[in-house]
Design a protein around this motif. Structure first.
Motif, short mmCIF file in Angstrom:
data_model
loop_
_atom_site.label_atom_id
_atom_site.label_comp_id
_atom_site.label_asym_id
_atom_site.label_seq_id
_atom_site.Cartn_x
_atom_site.Cartn_y
_atom_site.Cartn_z
N ASP A 1 0.80 -1.24 0.00
CA ASP A 1 0.00 0.00 0.00
C ASP A 1 0.83 1.28 0.00
OD1 ASP A 1 0.75 0.04 2.66
OD2 ASP A 1 -1.27 0.36 3.45
N SER B 1 -0.36 4.72 -1.67
CA SER B 1 -1.79 4.61 -1.98
C SER B 1 -2.60 5.57 -1.12
CB SER B 1 -2.29 3.19 -1.73
OG SER B 1 -2.29 2.91 -0.34
N ASN C 1 2.28 -1.02 -6.29
CA ASN C 1 1.91 0.37 -6.60
C ASN C 1 2.97 1.18 -7.33
OD1 ASN C 1 -0.75 0.90 -5.81
ND2 ASN C 1 -0.17 0.95 -3.65
N ASN D 1 -8.78 5.71 -4.47
CA ASN D 1 -8.70 4.38 -3.87
C ASN D 1 -9.86 4.13 -2.90
OD1 ASN D 1 -6.44 3.59 -5.32
ND2 ASN D 1 -4.99 4.36 -3.78
N MET E 1 -6.74 -1.86 -0.87
CA MET E 1 -5.87 -2.36 -1.95
C MET E 1 -6.25 -3.78 -2.38
SD MET E 1 -3.36 -0.16 -2.74
CE MET E 1 -4.69 1.02 -2.96
N TYR F 1 -4.83 -1.78 -6.93
CA TYR F 1 -3.74 -0.83 -6.68
C TYR F 1 -3.98 0.45 -7.48
CZ TYR F 1 -1.60 -5.08 -4.82
OH TYR F 1 -1.35 -6.23 -4.11
N ASN F 2 -3.05 1.39 -7.30
CA ASN F 2 -3.21 2.72 -7.91
C ASN F 2 -3.55 2.70 -9.40
OD1 ASN F 2 -2.63 3.82 -5.45
ND2 ASN F 2 -0.58 4.57 -5.99
#
Ligand SMILES: Cc1ncc(COP(=O)(O)O)c(C=O)c1O
Ligand SMILES: Cc1ncc(COP(=O)(O)O)c(C=O)c1O
Ligand SMILES: [Mg+2]
Ligand SMILES: [Mg+2]
Ligand SMILES: [Mg+2]
Ligand SMILES: [Mg+2]
Lengths: 359, 359
Positions: free
Chosen positions: A174, A177, A195, A265, A295, A336-337
């Protein structure tokens, strides 16, 4: 080409714009007549890439000046050993909060180097939540180790403890994030492959003052000070992976930085958790609500048969990586991102339809 | 785009065809709708890449069945530590033939783990040759370590010793450049970034029987047996670097394999060494003739001023990477597998012209 919607746990989806840029300059980087991966790691051209990755990370995470940033090889798994090898001493204890399989691996490697102690654990509940932590007894420990996001179980620390001893966090799944206060930590580390970029590079963020505690008689290549002194160029770094990292960081900055991605997110996770919560138990979330990860969204279905059908039908609809880890079973969507809100909405729509068809 | 002629010592030139193929499928690998670097390392698609790299290496090098092949992180520099960590025991000695800076680094890391002994060295002659080796005294050593090609000094073992104890070779800078008899060695290792691909992956070839000598109490991530059991998938491997390795190996196979590349490498080196030998001392080779490397051609010029001019003018002519390492001075042309005969002829022509203009 139809792009696949990628819910892999890592290596994972990368932003399409980043891939396109890397593809475009793949053979001729910055009019050098060479690929990035053909540049000497001692060249000016590569040096600029290296420094760009570093300075973007500092900017995006708000890393204070008294921290060093390292790009290492070996994955987060090598950090599990390097940390105690360099910083655990016979008279001190390394304390662990156990929140999943990765905490367990970190603990197991640490035991080889000295005393360890479990401060809190949710193991008996199959790591479905982040346990309460009482830090009264850890006053003189070497450090307290936590796993900020538990990739396999889908739980995430919502708030970090105020630790009286150095706080070390595995943030593999993470990092970047959400906004964090780096100054709370003595060490933050993570593999890039969720990420930050492709696999093959591990980011370590370490408080300069802590480096003074480094043990003697550690192999040079495994000492943090070696890499700090050489600015992560002691030996040949994974140059292309660091280049990809620099592009991902640039993309993040262009898209509003950590603040904006944190909001996206939250929204993304909300879309999927709502779908679970509104399914009348057709989908069961593994994580306790107060510990849910933004995530990795973990959930189970009625039985293995149905789970298999779910994963297969999702694949037919060009959504991959949804099979859960065997220690939880069921499904996991890693968001994820680089996974977009639209990707999550697509999955949620699929989940609703699948429920209607199979209830 | 005009392609630069790349004489870098590593990371180094890659075959243009390989770069073009990687570029073409960069965003959509095998119609997966994803980049190779977005694939899970546990997926079927990636597994095929991993196995292709392994089987091509076995085929091209003629690796016997009783060897394991590993793709690790950390560079050859991490092998300098992993080897003694796993295989040096208190009652045995690790023997070294010292042929350059990399032998020195390997020796220095080994000393942390036990007894070492120098069997032969050419240090006092600035490592300008491969010394004769008398192996009478090494009968019960743990292993004998050699550096097959000395990247910095430009020397290369012409024939390998028949060692009475396990022979371990750092082949970072000449692996797959010539035919070798793998069965002579217990361990061969090397970073990929010269002949095999980009930086970020290290190839280790290890005799299965030797693994039984592995020490206890080594961190799991640093044990060879961990990676052997998991087929180099214990933790997340550097998947894109391994993919590039698979393409480079494929290219080598299509271009006649090791036998053909060895011939090309002989010819290429000959072109440059002739130029040096016929220069009436304008260019002075660093390596003694019987120890000359076919991978790194090292030579000095009259003085630093002239050397600087040489490197700059070569750069103006789109030939880069020719500055020598400070421990030798002068120039170095690294002519790994991906550097063509034409590239070497271009450099030789430049050298002759430069001599005429500056004699
Ligand atoms: C939280 C966490 N820590 C550590 C690791 C191990 O990382 P690596 O495979 O890079 O060693 C992972 C990999 O998924 C992870 O999710
Ligand atoms: C012969 C030799 N050994 C070891 C190394 C170190 O390799 P790495 O940078 O991958 O650790 C090099 C690097 O140039 C080398 O040439
Ligand atoms: Mg990694
Ligand atoms: Mg976990
Ligand atoms: Mg390397
Ligand atoms: Mg050398």
């Amino acid at each position: 080409m139809e792009r696949t919607t990628n819910f892999n746990a890592g290596p994972a989806a990368l932003p399409l714009e980043v891939l396109q840029k890397a593809q475009k300059e793949f053979i001729d980087f910055n009019e050098s007549g060479m690929s990035v991966m053909e540049l000497s790691h001692r060249s000016k051209e590569y040096e600029a890439v290296h420094q760009k990755a570093k300075s973007l990370l500092i900017e995006l995470m708000g890393i204070p000046e008294d921290y060093d940033i390292l790009f290492l090889q070996g994955g987060a798994s090598l950090q599990f050993s390097m940390l105690p090898m360099n910083f655990l001493t016979p008279e001190k204890t390394a304390h662990f909060v156990m929140t999943g399989a990765w905490s367990e691996k970190a603990l197991a490697e640490t035991k080889l180097f000295g005393n360890t102690s479990i401060t809190a654990t949710s193991e008996t509940d199959n790591y479905s939540y982040i346990p309460e932590v009482d830090l009264t007894d850890v006053k003189d420990g070497a450090y307290l180790h936590i796993t900020s996001n538990n990739t396999i179980f889908g739980t995430q620390w919502q708030e970090f403890p105020n630790s009286p001893i150095p706080l070390v966090a595995d943030m593999s799944s993470d990092i970047l994030s959400r906004k964090i206060d780096v100054s709370k930590f003595d060490v933050i580390y993570g593999g890039a492959q969720k990420n930050l970029g492709p696999s093959g590079v591990t980011v370590v963020i370490m408080k300069k003052s802590w480096l003074q505690n480094e043990n003697a008689n550690v192999p040079k290549i495994l000492k943090y000070s070696t890499h700090v002194k050489a600015d992560s160029l002691y030996n040949t770094p994974p140059t292309f992976a660091i280049y990809m990292l620099s592009l991902v960081l640039e993309w993040l900055k262009e898209n509003g930085g950590v603040e904006a991605v944190e909001q996206r997110n939250e929204q993304k996770a909300q879309v999927l958790y709502s779908c679970i919560d509104e399914s009348n138990g057709f989908y069961k979330g593994h994580a306790r609500k107060d510990s849910r990860s933004r995530m990795n969204v973990t959930f189970t279905l009625r039985d293995d048969e149905l789970t298999k059908t779910f994963v297969q039908k999702a694949k037919d609809a060009k959504m991959i990586g949804l099979g859960g880890h065997r220690s939880v079973g069921g499904c996991r969507a890693s968001i994820y991102n680089a996974v977009s809100l639209e990707d999550c909405e697509k999955l949620a729509a699929f989940m609703k339809k699948f429920q209607q068809e199979n209830e």
